[in-house]
Design a protein around this motif. Structure first.
Motif, short mmCIF file in Angstrom:
data_model
loop_
_atom_site.label_atom_id
_atom_site.label_comp_id
_atom_site.label_asym_id
_atom_site.label_seq_id
_atom_site.Cartn_x
_atom_site.Cartn_y
_atom_site.Cartn_z
N UNK A 62 16.40 -1.83 -0.79
CA UNK A 62 15.70 -1.50 0.45
C UNK A 62 15.82 -2.65 1.43
N UNK A 63 15.58 -2.39 2.69
CA UNK A 63 15.61 -3.41 3.73
C UNK A 63 14.61 -4.51 3.39
N UNK A 64 15.05 -5.77 3.26
CA UNK A 64 14.14 -6.86 2.90
C UNK A 64 12.97 -7.03 3.87
N UNK A 65 13.19 -6.74 5.16
CA UNK A 65 12.11 -6.85 6.14
C UNK A 65 11.03 -5.79 5.89
N UNK A 66 11.45 -4.61 5.51
CA UNK A 66 10.49 -3.54 5.19
C UNK A 66 9.69 -3.90 3.94
N UNK A 67 10.38 -4.43 2.94
CA UNK A 67 9.71 -4.83 1.70
C UNK A 67 8.69 -5.92 2.01
N UNK A 68 9.08 -6.92 2.80
CA UNK A 68 8.18 -8.01 3.16
C UNK A 68 6.96 -7.51 3.92
N UNK A 69 7.18 -6.59 4.85
CA UNK A 69 6.07 -6.01 5.61
C UNK A 69 5.11 -5.28 4.68
N UNK A 70 5.64 -4.51 3.75
CA UNK A 70 4.79 -3.78 2.82
C UNK A 70 4.00 -4.72 1.92
N UNK A 71 4.62 -5.80 1.47
CA UNK A 71 3.92 -6.77 0.64
C UNK A 71 2.76 -7.39 1.42
N UNK A 72 3.01 -7.75 2.66
CA UNK A 72 1.95 -8.31 3.50
C UNK A 72 0.85 -7.28 3.75
N UNK A 73 1.23 -6.04 4.03
CA UNK A 73 0.23 -4.98 4.23
C UNK A 73 -0.64 -4.80 2.99
N UNK A 74 0.00 -4.81 1.83
CA UNK A 74 -0.74 -4.64 0.58
C UNK A 74 -1.70 -5.81 0.35
#
Length: 106
Positions: A62-74
Motif C-alpha cells: 500500500x502507499x506508505x503515506x496512506x499507511x502512515x496517516x492511518x497509523x497516526x489516526x489510530x
C-alpha cells in the motif's frame, strides 16, 4: 486471461490506493500530533503500539503515506481512551506498525 488478471489487479490498486481505511474519530480529532520538544511540560500517560495492513493481496504494498496517516489516526483515536490529548511518534512506520507516546498536556 492473464491480461484480464493484470487489468483487474491494476484497477484494484488504483481504486483502493486513494482510500484511507482508518478515520479519526470525533474524540480523536481533539488529539494533537507533536514532536518531543512540544511535550516537555506535559505528563506522559503511556505508549501505544498501533498496526494497520501495509499490503494488499500477497506482496502488493500500500502507499506508505496512506499507511502512515492511518497509523497516526489510530494513535490519535487510542489516545482518547487513556485521557491523552497529544501523541508523539517514537518510531518510524515499519511493516504497518508504529509506536506513539501519549501525553496529557491540557
Amino acid at each position: 486471461m492473464k491480461k484480464f488478471s493484470i487489468i483487474l489487479a491494476a484497477a484494484l490498486v488504483s481504486l483502493t490506493s486513494a482510500c484511507t481505511w482508518v478515520k479519526v474519530s470525533e474524540q480523536g480529532s481533539n488529539v494533537a500530533v507533536a514532536n518531543a520538544a512540544n511535550v516537555r511540560s506535559c505528563e506522559k500517560v503511556r505508549t501505544v503500539n498501533v498496526k494497520v495492513k501495509d499490503n494488499f493481496v500477497g506482496s502488493m504494498k500500500r502507499d506508505p503515506n496512506k499507511v502512515s496517516t492511518e497509523l497516526t489516526n489510530m494513535a490519535r483515536n487510542e489516545a482518547t481512551q487513556f485521557g491523552g490529548d497529544t501523541v508523539v511518534p517514537v518510531s518510524q512506520p515499519a511493516d504497518g506498525r508504529q509506536s506513539f507516546d501519549v501525553y496529557k498536556c491540557n
